[in-house]
Write a protein that holds these residues in place. Sequence first.
Motif, mmCIF file in Angstrom:
data_model
loop_
_atom_site.group_PDB
_atom_site.id
_atom_site.type_symbol
_atom_site.label_atom_id
_atom_site.label_comp_id
_atom_site.label_asym_id
_atom_site.label_seq_id
_atom_site.Cartn_x
_atom_site.Cartn_y
_atom_site.Cartn_z
ATOM 1 N N UNK A 3 0.839 -1.188 0.000
ATOM 2 C CA UNK A 3 0.000 0.000 0.000
ATOM 3 C C UNK A 3 0.870 1.232 0.000
ATOM 4 N N UNK A 4 0.240 2.405 0.000
ATOM 5 C CA UNK A 4 0.991 3.656 -0.041
ATOM 6 C C UNK A 4 1.771 3.897 1.244
ATOM 7 N N UNK A 5 1.307 3.308 2.354
ATOM 8 C CA UNK A 5 1.989 3.496 3.639
ATOM 9 C C UNK A 5 1.933 2.204 4.442
ATOM 10 N N UNK A 6 2.280 1.098 3.800
ATOM 11 C CA UNK A 6 2.284 -0.206 4.474
ATOM 12 C C UNK A 6 3.221 -1.137 3.732
ATOM 13 N N UNK A 7 3.943 -1.940 4.487
ATOM 14 C CA UNK A 7 4.854 -2.920 3.886
ATOM 15 C C UNK A 7 4.778 -4.213 4.676
ATOM 16 N N UNK A 8 5.202 -5.287 4.037
ATOM 17 C CA UNK A 8 5.337 -6.578 4.685
ATOM 18 C C UNK A 8 6.765 -7.067 4.540
ATOM 19 N N UNK A 9 7.071 -8.138 5.216
ATOM 20 C CA UNK A 9 8.428 -8.668 5.168
ATOM 21 C C UNK A 9 8.759 -9.216 3.787
ATOM 22 N N UNK A 10 10.039 -9.303 3.499
ATOM 23 C CA UNK A 10 10.495 -9.990 2.305
ATOM 24 C C UNK A 10 10.478 -11.491 2.589
ATOM 25 N N UNK A 11 10.746 -12.286 1.583
ATOM 26 C CA UNK A 11 10.677 -13.743 1.749
ATOM 27 C C UNK A 11 11.745 -14.277 2.686
ATOM 28 N N UNK A 12 12.771 -13.504 2.944
ATOM 29 C CA UNK A 12 13.907 -13.992 3.716
ATOM 30 C C UNK A 12 14.062 -13.361 5.103
ATOM 31 N N UNK A 13 13.215 -12.396 5.486
ATOM 32 C CA UNK A 13 13.394 -11.770 6.807
ATOM 33 C C UNK A 13 12.093 -11.688 7.610
ATOM 34 N N UNK A 14 11.160 -12.564 7.307
ATOM 35 C CA UNK A 14 9.888 -12.547 8.042
ATOM 36 C C UNK A 14 9.961 -13.253 9.380
ATOM 37 N N UNK A 15 10.797 -14.269 9.485
ATOM 38 C CA UNK A 15 10.886 -15.030 10.733
ATOM 39 C C UNK A 15 11.799 -14.308 11.720
ATOM 40 N N UNK A 16 11.237 -14.004 12.882
ATOM 41 C CA UNK A 16 11.986 -13.324 13.929
ATOM 42 C C UNK A 16 11.751 -14.035 15.256
ATOM 43 N N UNK A 17 12.828 -14.472 15.891
ATOM 44 C CA UNK A 17 12.718 -15.054 17.228
ATOM 45 C C UNK A 17 12.446 -13.942 18.235
ATOM 46 N N UNK A 18 11.948 -14.265 19.425
ATOM 47 C CA UNK A 18 11.743 -13.228 20.445
ATOM 48 C C UNK A 18 13.018 -12.430 20.690
#
Length: 228
Positions: free
Chosen positions: A187-202
Amino acid sequence: MPYGFGLALSSAVLVVAGLVSPSPSAPMTCPPVLPVSGAASAVTPTSVTISYSIFLSPPCGYDPPITIALFASQADAQQWTDPVGEALSGPERSGQLTIGGLTPDTQYWFRFAAGDHRDPYVFASVRTAPVPVCSATIQIGSAWGGGFVATVSVRNVGTEALEAWHVSWQWPGDERIQALWNATAQGAAAVGNASYNGELAPGASTTFGMLVATSMPPGAMALSCDRP
């Protein structure tokens, strides 16, 4: 002559009688509006803030202070039993009251009371916010008259691993994303993760960057982060 005097006296008696025997006054009618209104104006994972306005005074309404009672179930609110929290206003006829110590992502019901009088009209629900799973902060690097470059840090602040994340915000002016890296535009002011950086541990974090065109670089900006 005596006959004329008798008429004058009779009229005087009638006038006096009218003064000492007034017509009965009409009963008071209350206007067709609710005496008090309220709505949730802010929530956090552990608190709710209720805005209120008292429109009518007794006998049609209430005088402050007013109490907001919060209940854990609709049945408790209907029967006015076991409130989980209460907040008492000051002398103001409108304002905001906050009740804390609540459970995240949980629905509650609130009602109003003034002294011994429990308002029978306002009966509404509010839900606390869920515990945030991630945070996003923006740092504007180089900037010029026609745009700027920004780096956004995304961090897992929850207790469970993230499989994906979504960041959104509101532009204050005419900003437009020209280029984006380490993220995908949604969107104009929204993004999602790329295929390689979506997984984040606590506790883990990642970053993405963007080149933005604008007539004036913005100041501080607030970003929201959540699961997609």
